[in-house]
Design a protein around this motif. Structure first.
Motif, PDB file in Angstrom:
ATOM      1  N   LEU B 144      28.438  -7.214  20.131  1.00 51.42           N
ATOM      2  CA  LEU B 144      27.961  -8.520  20.260  1.00 51.42           C
ATOM      3  C   LEU B 144      27.044  -8.758  19.414  1.00 51.42           C
ATOM      4  N   THR B 145      26.133  -8.135  19.234  1.00 47.52           N
ATOM      5  CA  THR B 145      25.193  -8.252  18.285  1.00 47.52           C
ATOM      6  C   THR B 145      25.424  -7.835  16.824  1.00 47.52           C
ATOM      7  N   GLY B 146      26.599  -7.269  16.686  1.00 49.23           N
ATOM      8  CA  GLY B 146      27.046  -6.821  15.348  1.00 49.23           C
ATOM      9  C   GLY B 146      26.092  -5.581  14.892  1.00 49.23           C
ATOM     10  N   SER B 147      25.508  -4.747  15.752  1.00 52.25           N
ATOM     11  CA  SER B 147      24.805  -3.676  15.075  1.00 52.25           C
ATOM     12  C   SER B 147      25.155  -2.497  15.668  1.00 52.25           C
ATOM     13  N   LEU B 148      26.555  -2.221  16.137  1.00 52.13           N
ATOM     14  CA  LEU B 148      27.032  -0.721  16.291  1.00 52.13           C
ATOM     15  C   LEU B 148      26.965  -0.230  14.795  1.00 52.13           C
ATOM     16  N   ARG B 149      26.202   1.140  14.974  1.00 55.63           N
ATOM     17  CA  ARG B 149      26.430   2.039  14.118  1.00 55.63           C
ATOM     18  C   ARG B 149      27.063   3.198  14.708  1.00 55.63           C
ATOM     19  N   VAL B 150      27.727   3.759  13.971  1.00 52.91           N
ATOM     20  CA  VAL B 150      28.321   5.163  14.354  1.00 52.91           C
ATOM     21  C   VAL B 150      27.821   6.369  13.659  1.00 52.91           C
ATOM     22  N   GLY B 151      27.300   7.578  14.039  1.00 53.89           N
ATOM     23  CA  GLY B 151      26.858   8.514  13.270  1.00 53.89           C
ATOM     24  C   GLY B 151      28.052   9.350  12.551  1.00 53.89           C
ATOM     25  N   VAL B 152      29.000   8.616  11.972  1.00 60.79           N
ATOM     26  CA  VAL B 152      30.089   9.541  11.088  1.00 60.79           C
ATOM     27  C   VAL B 152      30.211   8.837   9.907  1.00 60.79           C
ATOM     28  N   SER B 153      30.525   9.664   9.055  1.00 60.04           N
ATOM     29  CA  SER B 153      30.680   9.336   7.360  1.00 60.04           C
ATOM     30  C   SER B 153      32.251   8.857   7.399  1.00 60.04           C
ATOM     31  N   HIS B 154      32.232   7.980   6.334  1.00 57.12           N
ATOM     32  CA  HIS B 154      33.684   7.310   6.041  1.00 57.12           C
ATOM     33  C   HIS B 154      34.435   8.675   5.557  1.00 57.12           C
ATOM     34  N   LEU B 155      33.915   9.577   5.145  1.00 56.05           N
ATOM     35  CA  LEU B 155      34.620  10.850   4.417  1.00 56.05           C
ATOM     36  C   LEU B 155      35.056  11.575   5.710  1.00 56.05           C
ATOM     37  N   LEU B 156      34.195  11.619   6.685  1.00 57.00           N
ATOM     38  CA  LEU B 156      34.637  12.535   7.891  1.00 57.00           C
ATOM     39  C   LEU B 156      35.692  11.785   8.748  1.00 57.00           C
ATOM     40  N   VAL B 157      35.663  10.477   8.912  1.00 61.00           N
ATOM     41  CA  VAL B 157      36.592   9.709   9.661  1.00 61.00           C
ATOM     42  C   VAL B 157      37.913   9.934   8.959  1.00 61.00           C
ATOM     43  N   ALA B 158      37.944   9.697   7.248  1.00 57.75           N
ATOM     44  CA  ALA B 158      39.145   9.930   6.527  1.00 57.75           C
ATOM     45  C   ALA B 158      39.796  11.336   6.912  1.00 57.75           C
ATOM     46  N   ARG B 159      38.752  12.385   6.874  1.00 63.53           N
ATOM     47  CA  ARG B 159      39.231  13.789   7.286  1.00 63.53           C
ATOM     48  C   ARG B 159      39.934  13.751   8.560  1.00 63.53           C
ATOM     49  N   ALA B 160      39.488  13.131   9.592  1.00 56.35           N
ATOM     50  CA  ALA B 160      40.234  13.258  10.915  1.00 56.35           C
ATOM     51  C   ALA B 160      41.665  12.466  10.815  1.00 56.35           C
ATOM     52  N   LEU B 161      41.566  11.493  10.138  1.00 53.99           N
ATOM     53  CA  LEU B 161      42.800  10.883  10.079  1.00 53.99           C
ATOM     54  C   LEU B 161      43.750  11.417   9.109  1.00 53.99           C
ATOM     55  N   ALA B 162      43.440  11.892   8.107  1.00 55.71           N
ATOM     56  CA  ALA B 162      44.250  12.725   7.285  1.00 55.71           C
ATOM     57  C   ALA B 162      44.864  14.090   8.084  1.00 55.71           C
ATOM     58  N   ASP B 163      43.785  14.727   8.779  1.00 55.81           N
ATOM     59  CA  ASP B 163      44.441  15.883   9.514  1.00 55.81           C
ATOM     60  C   ASP B 163      45.528  15.640  10.515  1.00 55.81           C
ATOM     61  N   SER B 164      45.211  14.296  11.445  1.00 55.90           N
ATOM     62  CA  SER B 164      46.166  13.980  12.303  1.00 55.90           C
ATOM     63  C   SER B 164      47.541  13.550  11.780  1.00 55.90           C
ATOM     64  N   ALA B 165      47.398  12.711  10.566  1.00 57.38           N
ATOM     65  CA  ALA B 165      48.423  12.257  10.123  1.00 57.38           C
ATOM     66  C   ALA B 165      49.208  13.166   8.906  1.00 57.38           C
ATOM     67  N   ASN B 166      48.627  14.305   8.894  1.00 59.36           N
ATOM     68  CA  ASN B 166      49.140  15.458   7.863  1.00 59.36           C
ATOM     69  C   ASN B 166      49.354  14.666   6.491  1.00 59.36           C
ATOM     70  N   LEU B 167      48.303  14.030   5.941  1.00 57.45           N
ATOM     71  CA  LEU B 167      48.358  13.719   4.869  1.00 57.45           C
ATOM     72  C   LEU B 167      47.143  14.130   3.902  1.00 57.45           C
ATOM     73  N   PRO B 168      47.315  13.859   2.775  1.00 63.98           N
ATOM     74  CA  PRO B 168      46.032  14.287   1.874  1.00 63.98           C
ATOM     75  C   PRO B 168      44.842  13.187   2.188  1.00 63.98           C
ATOM     76  N   ARG B 169      43.730  13.843   1.958  1.00 57.94           N
ATOM     77  CA  ARG B 169      42.565  12.868   2.230  1.00 57.94           C
ATOM     78  C   ARG B 169      42.590  11.797   1.373  1.00 57.94           C
ATOM     79  N   PRO B 170      42.558  11.997  -0.017  1.00 56.90           N
ATOM     80  CA  PRO B 170      42.527  10.958  -1.034  1.00 56.90           C
ATOM     81  C   PRO B 170      43.668   9.633  -0.484  1.00 56.90           C
ATOM     82  N   VAL B 171      44.769  10.077  -0.043  1.00 53.98           N
ATOM     83  CA  VAL B 171      45.619   9.053   0.317  1.00 53.98           C
ATOM     84  C   VAL B 171      45.078   8.197   1.244  1.00 53.98           C
ATOM     85  N   ILE B 172      44.363   8.705   2.307  1.00 53.16           N
ATOM     86  CA  ILE B 172      43.956   7.796   3.480  1.00 53.16           C
ATOM     87  C   ILE B 172      42.911   7.157   3.033  1.00 53.16           C
TER      88      ILE B 172
END
Lengths: 338, 538
Positions: B144-172
């Motif tokens: 609501l206040t637009g102040s949500l910050r989550v302590g994960v880096s963009h790269l870490l999120v991409a790594r989790a997605l890449a792992d789950s989708a079985n894709l290279p991280r640069p593609v994600i």
């Protein structure tokens, strides 16, 4: 109505701490030397080595002897047992804070003042529950006197601690739970006892107090002092340590440890993040906001005097409700930090 | 929503990368694409425009808490975060009775709220607060206040997605660049097998340089980097890092902050149409005069944030795109080619491109001594220092140490005296962390800069205690303190400014060190400040 002027007050704040002129004694003096001290409980900011003679409860006496010295001159009384100091009659009543903790009731010519000391109203298996002591003037702590401080049931917190331990076992990591060595640590061990019989390891600073609590017959989970002589893998273990151990060389032997802290301050996320704990467990030995208000009501006191914590805020709130309230400040005010 | 709240909590409660990664993976693998899309939206730091003004929210929080307004304000000051204060004062311990998934929350509650008039917003939010457990309430308030910050880096999120989708991280990472909407369709495309096609407006993840120690001597550079002939050396331009995409029928300009700014720089856009289809350049947007070269960043700043660029602005502040890399050539991804190869192609490409698209020149440097000498020219040339790129470096994703280095010039420094302090926000509420510093003018201190960073945690705690004990006066949250503590401030540039009492504005001030060795009377004076190079400009 008796006068509210400080010169006739039964108890007043002095640089040495709370003082009763009619009884010529201090309550929890912080500086000295003083002649006589009534001690509410054994925490270091309340029981200091500054008096010639101490008065306290049976429960507190081994703690005082351990923390101050075996040689102090100590008069020990039972809860509710009246004794005379100067022109006053004094008795100690359960405060529900830690083992042996007491409120101080002082009576002089029919007027009754009560000093709560540190207290809480929540259930605690390690000490006698808080007793309501009717009085004319109540002097209370206000450590957590903001409306955001409302405690969850301790049983729920214990289940959260156990669940966290289980998670860390699964991750093959050690859980280091920080809590004050006196009171909080034993309360955690006693709450866990209701859920499990697993063994908990103790930092050296916590061990002697656990012994005192066992001596007093408090049921707690099995414990063992950490053996620092022999290197071993602590994965899956739960270790209790005082907060001062965080960031000390002692922590280095627990690589990758998950850390938690048990305190009322953990109610606010920033407090946890700033100190760098992974987990905060909201478990306090102080009264929360609703308990403070409840206690003032229960005491039937016509005047409330507050010290420590958010005294000024609670005073203003009480005044707006039409309650006669003042802030006593704290003898530590000049040293207090957040 | 409960699952997202649990994910947030899991991420918030650990500093272990492995645990975070595991939590992210298990979340993405267990929720429907609609929820995953929204989760990704927030995890990658995107947020809504604020839907409810903070003043309204505070008013409703007071109403819901049933407490006097001043007490709620005191409480807020102690917590330091509006969303958290509202949750602490209103959230229940009972389980949540609004059982929406994350996407339902967004679509049935949040987005609806955004279109409602204030009195209906009020009713809706009061209803949330009445029915949400603490964790959910906190999260909803943060949204609501637009102040949500989550302590994960963009790269870490991409790594989790890449792992789950079985894709290279640069593609994600590439698929996550640019504009996207958190729809199930988007999420499904994100984790779909790699067929080489990507939305043609999408930029590449930027390759980032690591900082070199500013005080490095030529000898140290030699030890760290080896033979200077293996390195390409160019100026580190002080502008806006951007990618220029020329794709069939269209051009796009993306900043490093993933903002699409094509229309703000029409001269660059027009020039880009002269490039062949399937070209992506990496470079810097600069204010540029053909007579004098690059102009100070403060001049470029005047064109930032303008929705419409008028004729006068176009004339007064001409722009160029200083290209230094070629990421895509003839529709081919060039990132796996060496820097030397990419630069050669870029050079050929820009030969016929006209004056707006420039090639960042290479400095001919044969020794580290020579490099150090050129670096010293930086301030006069209005650049930030040197860039060192290894001849064989590929165009990496993100910051990979060892391939690209930025060697910035030593900043200006001043010895200043602390004048005021105020508490920080969020995790620094309750702690005095925001300081104002001054310099002397006729026995009086004149504020020169505010600074927030540069001290260690221990120093912050120590200073906090000192501030509390040496307060002269309070003005709301601000305390004026005894003028006793001296701090060395570092900053990048200094400009004349009529808006500041001191007559100058400093750029990017931060605390270099706490000068306990200095007496306050040893601190610098305003005359010292005005004598610094740069005060003549802008």
């Amino acid at each position: 109505m008796t006068s509210f002027a400080p010169e006739t007050a039964l108890i007043k704040m002095t640089p040495n701490g709370l003082y009763c002129p009619q009884g010529r004694f201090y309550i929890d003096p912080v500086r000295g030397p003083v002649e006589r001290a009534v001690i509410t409980h054994g925490h270091a900011d309340h029981a200091r080595n500054v008096a010639e003679t101490y008065f306290t409860t049976f429960g507190s006496s081994p703690i005082l002897q351990k923390r101050l010295s075996n040689d102090i001159s100590l008069h020990t009384v039972s809860y509710s047992e009246p004794f005379t100091l100067g022109e006053t009659t004094v008795s100690l009543h359960p405060a529900g804070h830690i083992l042996g903790s007491a409120q101080v009731r002082v009576e002089h010519q029919g007027e009754v003042w009560v000093v709560t000391g540190d207290f809480k109203r929540d259930h605690d298996p390690t000490c006698q529950p808080f007793e309501v002591v009717p009085c004319d003037t109540l002097i209370s702590e206000a450590t957590f006197a903001l409306p955001i401080y409302r405690w969850p049931p301790a049983g729920q917190v214990a289940r959260d601690i156990l669940a966290w331990w289980d998670e860390n076992i699964e991750l093959h990591q050690v859980s280091v739970l920080f809590c004050y060595a006196l009171g909080k640590a034993q309360r955690v061990l006693a709450e866990l006892k209701k859920l499990t019989d697993r063994k908990v390891l103790l930092h050296g600073a916590i061990l002697p107090i656990v012994d005192i609590y066992r001596e007093a017959g408090i049921p707690m989970v099995p414990t063992e002092k950490i053996d620092l002589q022999h290197k071993r893998d602590y994965a899956g273990e739960m270790i209790l340590a005082p907060p001062s151990a965080l960031g000390s060389p002692w922590m280095r032997r627990f690589k990758g440890a998950q850390t938690g802290f048990c305190s009322g301050w953990m109610r606010v996320r920033g407090n946890r993040r700033r100190r760098g704990y992974d987990r905060g467990f909201v478990l306090s030995d102080h009264a929360d906001w609703p308990s403070l208000l409840q206690t003032f009501d229960d005491s039937q006191a016509s005047r409330i005097q507050l010290h420590h914590g958010y005294s000024d805020i609670l005073v203003r709130y009480l005044e707006e409700l039409g309650v006669d309230a003042i802030s006593l400040g704290s003898p530590f005010a000049d040293l207090e930090t957040v | 929503m409960k699952r997202f709240a649990n994910l947030y909590r899991a991420l918030d409660q650990t500093t272990s990368t492995n645990i975070k990664l595991a939590a992210l993976r298990s979340y993405f693998e267990s929720v429907p694409p609609a929820d995953a899309g929204w989760a990704l939206y927030f995890l990658s730091g995107r947020r809504f425009k604020r839907m409810v003004g903070p003043a309204n929210l505070r008013q409703w929080m007071i109403e819901a808490s049933n407490l006097p307004a001043w007490l709620v304000e005191e409480t807020y000051a102690s917590v330091g975060d509006l969303a958290e204060t509202a949750a602490l004062l209103t959230g229940t311990q009972a389980p949540t009775s609004i059982n929406h998934s994350l996407s339902e929350w967004m679509e049935k509650e949040m987005l609806v709220l955004g279109m409602e008039p204030p009195d209906q917003q009020r009713l809706r939010i009061l209803r949330w607060w009445q029915h949400l457990d603490y964790d959910t309430c906190y999260l909803v308030n943060k949204l609501l206040t637009g102040s949500l910050r989550v302590g994960v880096s963009h790269l870490l999120v991409a790594r989790a997605l890449a792992d789950s989708a079985n894709l290279p991280r640069p593609v994600i990472l590439h698929r996550l660049m640019g504009h996207w909407e958190p729809t199930p369709q988007f999420y499904n495309q994100l984790i779909a097998p790699d067929d080489g096609s990507t939305d043609h407006s999408r930029p590449y993840p930027f390759c980032l340089a690591s900082p070199l120690e500013q005080q490095n001597t030529p000898q140290e550079l030699k030890t760290q980097l080896g033979d200077p002939r293996e390195w390409l050396v160019e100026w580190k331009w002080d502008g806006i890092r951007a990618q220029l995409l020329r794709r069939p029928g269209a051009c796009y300009i993306w900043t490093r902050g993933e903002e699409l700014v094509t229309d703000r720089y029409p001269e660059v856009r027009d020039a880009a149409y002269g490039l062949p289809d399937g070209t992506v350049l990496d470079g810097e947007i600069l204010a540029w005069s053909e007579e004098t070269g690059v102009m100070p960043f403060t001049i470029l700043q005047r064109r930032l944030g303008r929705k419409t660029i008028g004729k006068k602005l176009l004339q007064d502040i001409p722009i160029c795109f200083m290209a230094y890399d070629l990421i895509e050539h003839e529709g081919q991804d060039m990132r796996q080619h060496t820097t030397t190869e990419r630069r050669a192609l870029l050079d050929r490409l820009l030969k016929q491109a006209g004056p707006v698209l420039k090639m960042s020149p290479l400095l001919s440097v044969t020794s580290w001594e020579e490099a150090a000498q050129r670096q010293m020219e930086s301030r006069g040339r209005l650049v930030e220092g040197l860039m060192l790129k290894h001849r064989n470096a590929l165009y990496e994703v993100g910051r990979r140490r060892g391939h690209w280095w930025k060697w910035k010039i030593t900043p200006h420094t001043l010895d200043t005296v602390m004048m005021y302090a105020q508490p920080g926000h969020g995790r620094r509420a309750n702690l005095y962390t925001d300081y104002t510093f001054g310099v002397w003018q006729n026995q009086e201190l004149v504020p020169i800069a505010k600074a927030y960073s540069g001290l260690t945690n221990e120093e912050i705690y120590e200073l906090d205690t000192w501030i509390r004990q040496h307060t002269i006066k309070r003005f709301g949250p601000v305390r004026s303190v005894k003028p006793e503590q001296v701090f060395e401030l570092a900053f990048e540039a200094i400009n004349r400014s009529s808006r500041h009492k001191s007559g100058v504005a400093v750029r990017f001030p931060r605390i270099a060190r706490w000068r306990r060795d200095l007496d306050p009377k040893d601190a610098d004076s305003l005359a010292d400040v005005h004598s610094l190079p740069g005060t003549g400009t802008a």
